[in-house]
Design an enzyme around this catalytic site. Structure first.
Site, PDB file in Angstrom:
ATOM      1  N   LYS A   1      20.257  27.353  41.931  1.00 60.45           N
ATOM      2  CA  LYS A   1      21.379  28.003  41.305  1.00 60.45           C
ATOM      3  C   LYS A   1      22.102  27.030  40.637  1.00 60.45           C
ATOM      4  O   LYS A   1      22.948  27.200  39.649  1.00 60.45           O
ATOM      5  CB  LYS A   1      22.113  28.636  42.394  1.00 60.45           C
ATOM      6  CG  LYS A   1      23.518  29.466  41.770  1.00 60.45           C
ATOM      7  CD  LYS A   1      22.911  30.593  40.779  1.00 60.45           C
ATOM      8  CE  LYS A   1      24.381  30.891  40.050  1.00 60.45           C
ATOM      9  NZ  LYS A   1      25.253  31.783  40.933  1.00 60.45           N
TER      10      LYS A   1
ATOM     11  N   LYS B   1      33.935  26.123  39.589  1.00 60.37           N
ATOM     12  CA  LYS B   1      33.645  25.812  40.813  1.00 60.37           C
ATOM     13  C   LYS B   1      32.044  25.455  41.050  1.00 60.37           C
ATOM     14  O   LYS B   1      31.681  24.578  41.513  1.00 60.37           O
ATOM     15  CB  LYS B   1      33.833  27.001  42.052  1.00 60.37           C
ATOM     16  CG  LYS B   1      33.341  26.897  43.244  1.00 60.37           C
ATOM     17  CD  LYS B   1      32.204  27.588  43.471  1.00 60.37           C
ATOM     18  CE  LYS B   1      32.031  29.093  43.435  1.00 60.37           C
ATOM     19  NZ  LYS B   1      30.612  29.661  43.849  1.00 60.37           N
TER      20      LYS B   1
END
Length: 286
Positions: free
Chosen positions: A167, A235
């Site tokens: 990811k 983030k």
């Protein structure tokens, strides 16, 4: 199956809805009572705590904003889950956090998978997410029917934490493409070329991408309604940079994209869609 779902935000709500449509029994919790009520209106069971969502569940899914939230909720899932519970964390967090969860769970006899997703809000609504799964092969197989309800691409990529590493790679590629599409729009407009027509051509050639397919028209129109917010991509870029450091590799373009995303956030665009990276490139050329 009896599924506990914790985290009913932009991604979690449509995912839980798709599980209901597929005939699963979904008990959901979120810090927002309104989101819990929305799940109940769709036929799910809304509860007032994570512990209640876990009780009696065969599978628990968490879809939370970041590592601290997972670190807070995971011990509750592990403590109050039934024996042999399958805990699937679909949040995007640090790989080291997923490995920590897997170790803690194994001590209690709970099976875990880290299964972050790509596809944004549209993919969650349409159940066309790409799901990258880390964990034991037999647990991936057990979760397969549920995961395939949520996405069209479900791939076992390795042991615990591997899903989060993939990811991170996904997010650095997505961020880089947004940056380059933004630069292409600025170049086309500065040169007197219709950016809509220009991007139509790019989308049909080797430069084509899912981002161009879905976002080129809204980017040209400067419509940045959030499907995935700059705040969250900021983030995620931090996770990618940290993963690169842990692996001992140099990713210079990733570092540059991370700084552009950080600039977007610093300029007050954190609540906008990550395609708002265009606003940063425009500001550089103002």
């Amino acid at each position: 199956m009896r599924i506990g779902f914790i985290g009913l935000g932009i991604m979690g709500s449509p995912m839980a809805a798709n599980l209901l449509k597929a005939g699963h029994v979904v008990t959901g919790y979120d810090v927002s009572p309104q989101r819990v009520d929305q799940l109940a209106e769709l036929g799910g069971k809304g509860v007032a705590s994570a512990v209640e969502a876990v009780a009696g569940a065969e599978i628990v899914i968490t879809m939370l904003p970041d590592s601290p939230q997972v670190e807070e909720v995971a011990p509750l899932v592990i403590e109050y889950g039934r024996p042999k519970l399958l805990y699937v964390d679909m949040s995007t967090i640090k790989p080291e956090t997923s490995r920590w969860v897997a170790r803690k769970a194994a001590e209690a006899g709970v099976r875990t998978l880290d299964a972050p997703v790509s596809g944004g809000e549209r993919g969650a609504i349409d159940a066309t997410l790409s799901i990258m799964v880390g964990g034991a092969a037999e647990d991936v197989e057990a979760a397969g029917p549920v995961l395939r309800t949520l996405g069209t691409t479900v791939v076992h990529v390795g042991p615990a934490g591997a899903g989060q590493t993939v990811k991170a790679a996904n997010q650095l590629v997505v961020g880089g493409i947004y940056g380059l599409v933004s630069e292409a729009i600025v170049l086309l407009e500065a040169s007197g070329v219709d950016p809509g027509a220009g991007l139509d051509v790019l989308a049909g050639g080797l430069a084509g991408s899912r981002i161009l397919e879905l976002k080129r028209h809204t980017m040209v129109k400067r419509e940045f309604n959030p499907g995935f917010r700059i705040d969250l991509h900021h983030k995620d870029m931090g996770i990618a940079v940290a993963a690169a450091r842990e692996a001992g590799v140099s990713l210079p373009l990733t570092g540059q994209v991370a700084q552009l995303v950080a600039a977007a956030r610093a300029q007050g665009h954190g609540s906008l869609d990550h395609s708002a990276l265009l606003k940063v490139i425009e500001r550089l050329n103002a």
